[in-house]
Design a protein around this motif. Structure first.
Motif, PDB file in Angstrom:
ATOM      1  N   GLN A 634       0.817  -1.199   0.000  1.00  0.00           N
ATOM      2  CA  GLN A 634       0.000   0.000   0.000  1.00  0.00           C
ATOM      3  C   GLN A 634       0.855   1.254   0.000  1.00  0.00           C
ATOM      4  O   GLN A 634       2.061   1.216   0.253  1.00  0.00           O
ATOM      5  N   THR A 635       0.178   2.366  -0.291  1.00  0.00           N
ATOM      6  CA  THR A 635       0.825   3.676  -0.281  1.00  0.00           C
ATOM      7  C   THR A 635      -0.206   4.725   0.089  1.00  0.00           C
ATOM      8  O   THR A 635      -1.402   4.429   0.212  1.00  0.00           O
ATOM      9  N   THR A 636       0.246   5.943   0.236  1.00  0.00           N
ATOM     10  CA  THR A 636      -0.635   7.079   0.511  1.00  0.00           C
ATOM     11  C   THR A 636      -0.554   8.054  -0.652  1.00  0.00           C
ATOM     12  O   THR A 636       0.541   8.431  -1.088  1.00  0.00           O
ATOM     13  N   VAL A 637      -1.706   8.477  -1.150  1.00  0.00           N
ATOM     14  CA  VAL A 637      -1.788   9.412  -2.269  1.00  0.00           C
ATOM     15  C   VAL A 637      -2.553  10.642  -1.810  1.00  0.00           C
ATOM     16  O   VAL A 637      -3.586  10.522  -1.145  1.00  0.00           O
ATOM     17  N   VAL A 638      -2.034  11.813  -2.159  1.00  0.00           N
ATOM     18  CA  VAL A 638      -2.692  13.065  -1.808  1.00  0.00           C
ATOM     19  C   VAL A 638      -3.433  13.607  -3.020  1.00  0.00           C
ATOM     20  O   VAL A 638      -2.883  13.688  -4.131  1.00  0.00           O
ATOM     21  N   GLY A 639      -4.727  13.951  -2.812  1.00  0.00           N
ATOM     22  CA  GLY A 639      -5.542  14.459  -3.897  1.00  0.00           C
ATOM     23  C   GLY A 639      -5.927  15.913  -3.684  1.00  0.00           C
ATOM     24  O   GLY A 639      -5.558  16.522  -2.671  1.00  0.00           O
ATOM     25  N   PRO A 640      -6.659  16.465  -4.647  1.00  0.00           N
ATOM     26  CA  PRO A 640      -7.305  15.762  -5.761  1.00  0.00           C
ATOM     27  C   PRO A 640      -6.291  15.325  -6.813  1.00  0.00           C
ATOM     28  O   PRO A 640      -5.420  16.095  -7.191  1.00  0.00           O
ATOM     29  N   ASN A 641      -6.466  14.068  -7.283  1.00  0.00           N
ATOM     30  CA  ASN A 641      -5.526  13.495  -8.221  1.00  0.00           C
ATOM     31  C   ASN A 641      -6.126  12.262  -8.867  1.00  0.00           C
ATOM     32  O   ASN A 641      -7.213  11.814  -8.492  1.00  0.00           O
ATOM     33  N   LYS A 642      -5.380  11.727  -9.814  1.00  0.00           N
ATOM     34  CA  LYS A 642      -5.712  10.444 -10.415  1.00  0.00           C
ATOM     35  C   LYS A 642      -4.520   9.513 -10.287  1.00  0.00           C
ATOM     36  O   LYS A 642      -3.378   9.934 -10.504  1.00  0.00           O
ATOM     37  N   LEU A 643      -4.789   8.284  -9.906  1.00  0.00           N
ATOM     38  CA  LEU A 643      -3.743   7.271  -9.788  1.00  0.00           C
ATOM     39  C   LEU A 643      -3.922   6.266 -10.919  1.00  0.00           C
ATOM     40  O   LEU A 643      -5.017   5.721 -11.109  1.00  0.00           O
ATOM     41  N   HIS A 644      -2.855   6.018 -11.652  1.00  0.00           N
ATOM     42  CA  HIS A 644      -2.877   5.091 -12.785  1.00  0.00           C
ATOM     43  C   HIS A 644      -1.919   3.939 -12.497  1.00  0.00           C
ATOM     44  O   HIS A 644      -0.857   4.143 -11.905  1.00  0.00           O
ATOM     45  N   PHE A 645      -2.249   2.751 -12.964  1.00  0.00           N
ATOM     46  CA  PHE A 645      -1.342   1.614 -12.811  1.00  0.00           C
ATOM     47  C   PHE A 645      -1.731   0.522 -13.805  1.00  0.00           C
ATOM     48  O   PHE A 645      -2.824   0.524 -14.391  1.00  0.00           O
ATOM     49  N   TRP A 646      -0.812  -0.398 -13.984  1.00  0.00           N
ATOM     50  CA  TRP A 646      -1.053  -1.592 -14.794  1.00  0.00           C
ATOM     51  C   TRP A 646      -1.056  -2.802 -13.865  1.00  0.00           C
ATOM     52  O   TRP A 646      -0.263  -2.866 -12.930  1.00  0.00           O
ATOM     53  N   TRP A 647      -1.968  -3.766 -14.124  1.00  0.00           N
ATOM     54  CA  TRP A 647      -1.941  -4.997 -13.345  1.00  0.00           C
ATOM     55  C   TRP A 647      -2.186  -6.213 -14.210  1.00  0.00           C
ATOM     56  O   TRP A 647      -2.711  -6.120 -15.316  1.00  0.00           O
ATOM     57  N   LYS A 648      -1.802  -7.408 -13.675  1.00  0.00           N
ATOM     58  CA  LYS A 648      -1.877  -8.675 -14.414  1.00  0.00           C
ATOM     59  C   LYS A 648      -1.972  -9.801 -13.390  1.00  0.00           C
ATOM     60  O   LYS A 648      -1.417  -9.701 -12.286  1.00  0.00           O
ATOM     61  N   SER A 649      -2.690 -10.859 -13.753  1.00  0.00           N
ATOM     62  CA  SER A 649      -2.760 -12.034 -12.871  1.00  0.00           C
ATOM     63  C   SER A 649      -2.609 -13.319 -13.683  1.00  0.00           C
ATOM     64  O   SER A 649      -2.931 -13.363 -14.869  1.00  0.00           O
ATOM     65  N   ASP A 650      -2.092 -14.363 -13.026  1.00  0.00           N
ATOM     66  CA  ASP A 650      -1.972 -15.702 -13.634  1.00  0.00           C
ATOM     67  C   ASP A 650      -2.215 -16.720 -12.526  1.00  0.00           C
ATOM     68  O   ASP A 650      -1.275 -17.123 -11.820  1.00  0.00           O
ATOM     69  N   SER A 651      -3.486 -17.058 -12.327  1.00  0.00           N
ATOM     70  CA  SER A 651      -3.868 -17.948 -11.232  1.00  0.00           C
ATOM     71  C   SER A 651      -5.197 -18.603 -11.580  1.00  0.00           C
ATOM     72  O   SER A 651      -5.752 -18.381 -12.669  1.00  0.00           O
ATOM     73  N   GLU A 652      -5.743 -19.398 -10.657  1.00  0.00           N
ATOM     74  CA  GLU A 652      -7.042 -20.016 -10.931  1.00  0.00           C
ATOM     75  C   GLU A 652      -8.151 -18.985 -10.752  1.00  0.00           C
ATOM     76  O   GLU A 652      -7.949 -17.911 -10.171  1.00  0.00           O
TER      77      GLU A 652
END
Length: 717
Positions: A634-652
């Motif tokens: 986790q992290t802390t983000v100060v707004g007003p803002n937008k948080l962008h990220f990429w994610w991926k999974s390989d599981s059941e």
């Protein structure tokens, strides 16, 4: 301004009131430099006026080189002892004279003689003792002597300055009595062979005084370099030596009906108003330039400023002639007018505890380069004034700061005011963050303010990107009486990757009595998505363009370089090259977001790795947890803002990667075998906890039984 010389006339007294004004003006734009370590060169000087660097170097060596030399006067007003000054001070004065002569294109071979110096010193004593100027001082004046009388009759006189500064004053030649700039024109007389100098520094109740005795002249005519003598001259001219009154002299010329025009490139007219056509050490014309008032200084140009002058209808040998030349006014502190960018080359991923090679492109006129490295660390500030001024340095004041008078939350808020409650204090009050802040593209400053009885005052949040030399307002408020605290939010993204100082400031005021609890109250200061800079490590100066950098810790660094220029010293630090060590070794580096503070929970924890990535470099991967377990970061983000990220999974299918903001999920998680997908979360004002969690169900296994996150960014787009 200054007194008269023998060539101007000997008829009566010249009051010295305006001299002090001129001295102040001159001091305001002629910097103070340390005295030179070696002997001062006094001339002759050689300069190529069409070569900017040649003119720049002469300015620093011959003009500025004499600044800071003490007069070392041995005399005294009380005993009417003219005394002497040191040889270094005389040399500095002579260097200043020959500098102006070399620039104007007349022989820079002037020397001082002992006889001339004796008379000039006696004349300066009279002027200082009397606090007045006259080329014919009556014998009723204090400290009058025949030697001083004779010296005054042959001298340019100045009150308020001595030595090199007085020479600048005489060249400036302002004041209602000096419209013909006779002191300048006699100083630049091509026929002069020698001079004398007398200097008496200011003492209690007595102004400083200078006498520049004009000595012998050569009978054989000397033709100036440009055929004429102009100030400012043809070619390049440092803006510090350009004055409101311009002059042009030509022996044998008739200027009775001469005209003057001035233009900048593109035939843009520059105002020129003729103010004198007198013959002073040769016929000539004097005009006021660019509508500058007498006593003003020429503004520092932001880029080289060529001005073409045409002096027309000058009668020479019975025929009208026209003289056209260009004076290019420039800032000698800017040695590279092309502003060649400093570009650092080398690896973005230096290896920790090893020497890593970097280099910079060659900069014109630089004699060497200096490097510095600054370690960076994530930074978030939450300060409601409950713990005092620990995060800030505040200017002195006689009221309580923090204050309990008003508060948005808690029991205290910061208070800034120009008033003590006892009456008006006109001095601005500031509160400066005591860390060097390095904003990112998403850094936000938020705070709450309440203005109370804030008449005639102005509140600002200001940023300095040059170590406090200059300040830029990023927020301004002029409210008078607020009924409550209001939320304020300021983006610092325009200062991304720059090292800045941040301060809160109140200023203004007037003839108003203020009473407690008047002031600007600040509460709940929040800075997020930022970094702070440690104390930089600075190298020595090297003639080469290479640099070896050995990072001693994991994390991000800023590398910067600046050029060293002869005479004017160092230029500005370059834009930082951001580098980071061993990207897979930390959460922040793997996520490409070192400006945020990260933490992990669960065993095994999430960790940086290079096998599965979105950006082809690294990404954060979940730990090898078993059935029914979970792991988070986790992290802390100060707004007003937008948080962008990429994610991926390989599981059941029953295993999930989810994200929450303050415990609430903004959208569904991903499960099973999913390729890289970009997601965006909008966060409101204030500080928010963003948490990613990968959890496995109680039974089963598929794929890598893992999830990954990469490319975390915070910003409005």
């Amino acid at each position: 301004m200054s007194g008269c010389d023998s060539d101007v006339g000997r008829s009566g007294r010249r009051r010295g009131t305006a001299v002090i004004v001129a001295a102040t003006v001159m001091a305001s734009f002629l910097g103070v430099f340390a005295p030179p370590a070696d002997a001062i060169a006094t001339g002759p000087f050689t300069v190529t006026m069409s070569n900017r660097e040649s003119v720049r170097q002469l300015f620093y060596s011959a003009h500025e080189g004499g600044n800071g030399v003490a007069p070392g006067w041995t005399g005294g007003i009380a005993g009417c002892n003219p005394g002497t000054v040191t040889q270094d001070f005389r040399d500095a004065t002579l260097a200043r004279i020959n500098y102006f002569r070399a620039m104007a294109g007349v022989p820079s071979t002037i020397a001082f003689t002992a006889a001339n110096n004796t008379k000039a010193q006696a004349a300066a004593l009279i002027m200082s003792a009397q606090n007045d100027l006259s080329t014919a001082p009556p014998n009723t004046w204090a400290c009058w002597t025949q030697a001083g009388f004779d010296g005054a009759a042959a001298s340019n006189l100045a009150l308020g300055q001595t030595g090199p500064a007085a020479i600048d004053q005489l060249m400036y030649d302002g004041g209602a009595a000096n419209t013909f700039v006779g002191h300048r024109r006699t100083m630049l007389n091509a026929q002069l062979l020698d001079m004398g100098t007398g200097s008496v520094p200011a003492t209690a109740g007595h102004a400083a005084a200078q006498a520049q005795l004009l000595g012998a002249t050569q009978s054989t005519p000397i033709t100036p370099r440009d055929a004429f003598v102009a100030w400012p001259p043809k070619g390049f001219a440092p803006y510090q030596t350009v004055y409101p009154r311009w002059s042009f002299s030509l022996r044998g010329g008739d200027f009775s009906n001469a005209t003057v025009s001035m233009t900048r490139p593109g035939n843009v007219s520059v105002p020129a108003s003729i103010i004198d056509r007198s013959d002073r050490s040769g016929p000539g014309v004097v005009w006021g330039a660019a509508n500058l008032s007498d006593g003003a200084s020429w503004p520092k140009p932001t880029s080289d400023d060529p001005i073409t002058v045409t002096v027309g209808n000058v009668i020479v040998g019975g025929s009208p002639q026209s003289f056209t030349y260009t004076t290019t006014i420039f800032d000698p502190a800017d040695p590279d007018p092309a502003h060649t960018p400093l570009t650092i080359t080398g690896s973005n991923r230096p290896i920790a505890n090893q020497a890593n090679a970097y280099s910079v492109n060659t900069i014109p006129n630089a004699s060497g380069y200096q490097w510095r490295s600054t370690a960076l660390s994530p930074f978030t500030l939450q300060d409601g004034a409950e713990s005092g001024l620990g995060n800030f340095d505040s200017t002195s004041h006689s009221y309580a700061n923090p204050s309990t008078d008003f508060h948005a939350t808690g029991t205290q808020s910061f208070r800034l005011s120009i008033s003590s409650g006892q009456g008006l204090e006109p001095n601005p009050q500031t509160m400066t963050l005591n860390k060097v802040l390095v904003p990112t593209g998403s850094t936000v400053l938020s705070f709450k303010t309440r203005a109370w009885m804030f008449m005639n005052q102005k509140a600002d949040v200001e940023v300095s990107a040059d170590g406090g030399s200059t300040w830029q307002s990023v927020y301004t408020e002029q409210s008078e009486d607020d009924s409550r605290f209001f939320q304020r939010t300021v983006s610092l993204s325009s200062f991304a990757k720059k090292q800045i100082i941040l301060r809160f400031r109140v200023h203004g005021g007037g003839d108003v009595f203020f009473a407690d609890p008047e002031g600007w109250y600040i509460d709940d200061i929040l800075i997020g998505n930022a970094q702070v800079a440690s104390a930089p490590v600075t190298s020595g100066t090297s003639a080469g363009t290479g640099f070896s950098f050995t990072p001693t810790q994991q994390g991000e660094y800023d590398l910067q370089v600046r050029a060293d220029f002869p005479g004017s010293g160092f230029g500005a630090w370059s834009r930082a090259k951001r580098v980071s060590t061993d990207p897979a070794s930390s959460v922040a580096q793997a996520l490409d977001a070192p400006q945020l503070t990260w933490s992990t929970t669960g065993t095994p924890a999430w960790a940086g790795q290079t096998a599965v990535t979105h950006d082809g470099v690294d990404a954060l991967g979940s730990g090898a947890i078993g059935d029914g377990a979970s792991t988070s970061f986790q992290t802390t983000v100060v707004g007003p803002n937008k948080l962008h990220f990429w994610w991926k999974s390989d599981s059941e299918a029953g295993d999930f990667l989810r994200v929450t903001v303050d415990g609430a999920a903004p959208f569904a998680g991903i499960s099973g075998n999913k390729e890289w997908e970009k997601k965006t979360i909008s966060v409101g004002n204030g500080q928010h906890t963003v948490r990613w969690t990968f959890s496995r169900n109680a039974v089963g296994s598929a794929g890598a039984n893992a999830a990954w996150v990469d490319g975390v960014t915070v910003g409005s787009k």
